[in-house]
Scaffold this motif. Sequence first.
Motif, mmCIF file in Angstrom:
data_model
loop_
_atom_site.group_PDB
_atom_site.id
_atom_site.type_symbol
_atom_site.label_atom_id
_atom_site.label_comp_id
_atom_site.label_asym_id
_atom_site.label_seq_id
_atom_site.Cartn_x
_atom_site.Cartn_y
_atom_site.Cartn_z
ATOM 1 N N ARG A 204 0.844 -1.189 0.000
ATOM 2 C CA ARG A 204 0.000 0.000 0.000
ATOM 3 C C ARG A 204 0.878 1.237 0.000
ATOM 4 O O ARG A 204 1.883 1.292 0.705
ATOM 5 C CB ARG A 204 -0.931 0.018 1.218
ATOM 6 C CG ARG A 204 -1.926 -1.113 1.257
ATOM 7 C CD ARG A 204 -2.854 -0.995 2.453
ATOM 8 N NE ARG A 204 -3.726 0.182 2.345
ATOM 9 C CZ ARG A 204 -4.619 0.524 3.277
ATOM 10 N NH1 ARG A 204 -4.747 -0.212 4.371
ATOM 11 N NH2 ARG A 204 -5.364 1.597 3.116
ATOM 12 N N ILE B 96 0.901 3.261 6.973
ATOM 13 C CA ILE B 96 -0.032 2.136 6.925
ATOM 14 C C ILE B 96 0.052 1.222 8.146
ATOM 15 O O ILE B 96 -0.951 0.727 8.652
ATOM 16 C CB ILE B 96 0.206 1.310 5.640
ATOM 17 C CG1 ILE B 96 0.046 2.201 4.404
ATOM 18 C CG2 ILE B 96 -0.733 0.120 5.581
ATOM 19 C CD1 ILE B 96 -1.322 2.865 4.273
ATOM 20 N N ASP C 230 -7.061 4.500 4.792
ATOM 21 C CA ASP C 230 -7.445 4.561 3.380
ATOM 22 C C ASP C 230 -7.356 6.003 2.875
ATOM 23 O O ASP C 230 -6.899 6.258 1.751
ATOM 24 C CB ASP C 230 -8.870 4.039 3.186
ATOM 25 C CG ASP C 230 -8.976 2.529 3.370
ATOM 26 O OD1 ASP C 230 -7.930 1.854 3.353
ATOM 27 O OD2 ASP C 230 -10.101 2.034 3.552
ATOM 28 N N ARG C 231 -7.808 6.941 3.696
ATOM 29 C CA ARG C 231 -7.762 8.352 3.301
ATOM 30 C C ARG C 231 -6.324 8.809 3.093
ATOM 31 O O ARG C 231 -6.010 9.476 2.103
ATOM 32 C CB ARG C 231 -8.431 9.218 4.378
ATOM 33 C CG ARG C 231 -8.498 10.701 4.002
ATOM 34 C CD ARG C 231 -8.974 11.551 5.158
ATOM 35 N NE ARG C 231 -7.963 11.672 6.192
ATOM 36 C CZ ARG C 231 -6.949 12.537 6.147
ATOM 37 N NH1 ARG C 231 -6.798 13.352 5.106
ATOM 38 N NH2 ARG C 231 -6.073 12.589 7.134
ATOM 39 N N LYS D 240 -4.534 -5.016 12.656
ATOM 40 C CA LYS D 240 -5.555 -5.784 11.951
ATOM 41 C C LYS D 240 -6.262 -6.799 12.845
ATOM 42 O O LYS D 240 -6.994 -7.665 12.349
ATOM 43 C CB LYS D 240 -4.926 -6.521 10.756
ATOM 44 C CG LYS D 240 -4.406 -5.589 9.658
ATOM 45 C CD LYS D 240 -5.542 -4.810 9.019
ATOM 46 C CE LYS D 240 -5.075 -3.971 7.855
ATOM 47 N NZ LYS D 240 -6.192 -3.179 7.271
ATOM 48 N N GLU E 12 -3.666 6.981 2.442
ATOM 49 C CA GLU E 12 -3.087 6.359 1.254
ATOM 50 C C GLU E 12 -3.539 7.097 -0.002
ATOM 51 O O GLU E 12 -2.759 7.330 -0.933
ATOM 52 C CB GLU E 12 -3.481 4.880 1.150
ATOM 53 C CG GLU E 12 -2.834 4.200 -0.050
ATOM 54 C CD GLU E 12 -3.205 2.735 -0.195
ATOM 55 O OE1 GLU E 12 -2.555 2.059 -1.011
ATOM 56 O OE2 GLU E 12 -4.119 2.269 0.502
ATOM 57 N N GLY E 13 -4.799 7.512 0.001
ATOM 58 C CA GLY E 13 -5.314 8.278 -1.130
ATOM 59 C C GLY E 13 -4.594 9.604 -1.300
ATOM 60 O O GLY E 13 -4.329 10.047 -2.429
ATOM 61 N N ASP F 32 -9.261 2.102 9.934
ATOM 62 C CA ASP F 32 -9.141 1.640 8.547
ATOM 63 C C ASP F 32 -9.539 2.745 7.574
ATOM 64 O O ASP F 32 -8.887 2.941 6.539
ATOM 65 C CB ASP F 32 -10.016 0.403 8.321
ATOM 66 C CG ASP F 32 -9.447 -0.842 8.982
ATOM 67 O OD1 ASP F 32 -8.262 -0.825 9.357
ATOM 68 O OD2 ASP F 32 -10.196 -1.835 9.124
ATOM 69 N N VAL F 33 -10.609 3.460 7.899
ATOM 70 C CA VAL F 33 -11.063 4.555 7.031
ATOM 71 C C VAL F 33 -9.999 5.640 6.939
ATOM 72 O O VAL F 33 -9.712 6.176 5.863
ATOM 73 C CB VAL F 33 -12.394 5.141 7.548
ATOM 74 C CG1 VAL F 33 -12.747 6.421 6.804
ATOM 75 C CG2 VAL F 33 -13.517 4.122 7.407
#
Length: 452
Positions: free
Chosen positions: A38, A45, A93-94, A163, A96-97, A89-90
């Motif tokens: 990722r 991450i 993801d943000r 995780k 990484e974006g 997790d959200v």
Amino acid sequence: MEFDFDLYVIGGGSGGVRAARIASSEYGARVAIAEEYRMGGTCVIRGCVPKKLMVFASSYAGQMSDARAYGWDVAPGGFDWTAFRAKLDVELDRLEGVYRAGLVKAGVTIHDDRAVVEDAHTVRLAGGARFTAKHILIATGGQPSVPEAARAVGVMTSNEIFKMDRLPKSVLIVGGGFIACEFACILNGMGVEVTQFYRGEQILRGFDGEARGHVADQMREGGVNLHLGTDVMEMRAAAGGTWVMSTDGHERVFEKVIYATGRAPNTRGLGLEDAGVKLGRKGEVIVDGWSQTSVPSIYAVGDVTDRINLTPIAIREGHAFADTVFGAKPTKPDHELVASAVFTQPELGTVGLTEEDARERGPIEVYATAFRPMQSAFAGRPDRVMMKLIVCATTRKILGCHIVAPGAGEMIQLVAIAIKMGATKEDFDRTAAVHPVMAEELVTLRKPVRTA
């Protein structure tokens, strides 16, 4: 020879991403980057960022206890890991974006694949594609190092903590470095019964001795069952978790076992040695002051070089590489007087020399204090903070500062600026205190507690 790219970066962590963006957006280089997992790397991450969010989450139990002592009608329930994990997790993801968007905006070509080095100018992706580049940058970071016997039992590492489907009731953490100590405090704060084994005589090897002892005492006071001079002798799967026998003869079944016994540079299987790149004893890429390897067209930055394994240093190394190679601005990354923080509870902030190292360099004065901070003292907690300055007896310059206190990471960042500028003890003395705050102790230490 015409190359596909001016720069090919292997590894999408902080150092590699910074180098790619600067080379492309500021210097017009044709850049590609490959990342097999990722974008964002360990820090974003599965390291600094999610860990710090877990630190915040774990601190609320103590804050609610203090709130009651201050008169608030607070009735805490249990910690909901599932709810926290979903929001974590959200957020990842943000982030990484954000990293991806930054690369795209800079004009960098992204390959979501594993890449290896075939020769001084060729990179091969796992999917079979090959690309040539005038320069190759290795920025693959590091990974947890776990003994084979422990892997066979199925222990966790820091990578898997984020995780977990649920929090275990009991956990054994093996190791005494900052990762082990941070997660011991985090899980303890979240209500897990935490035992920690470290085979050495004191945790946090490499940090100031007095500060290490203070952190250990406060961890025990906070509920971590810390065993020093202790290691795992034997372990095996058992009903309810993992049966462990320690070197001091104790036996216990823990629901989870986490190994935090160090990290290794992530160079295995990259083809570096076949390409002529020299590696060190631990597999680290050997580089010079310009981050250049033994192969002139191949460079490396970040944890894979095992210099100073901190995210801000990887970023600076990546930026310096881009400035040097593509910006015609020869720049060596600065590895002197780097501040850092260990996010235990309480935190440890440090910059400069330890007392032990300073003693070997010449005459010093040591100024130190330990006290109960106002906020927790009022709440009836026994917490103690520690602040320490190491001073050169001849030049009067501050050689090191070590703080163990809530918010020590924030404090040490500001202290580091002064020390980097060459501040003397008298400069600190001339600075008026801000009252009442913990940090005022740094400018009110008048008499050394010892000299050497």
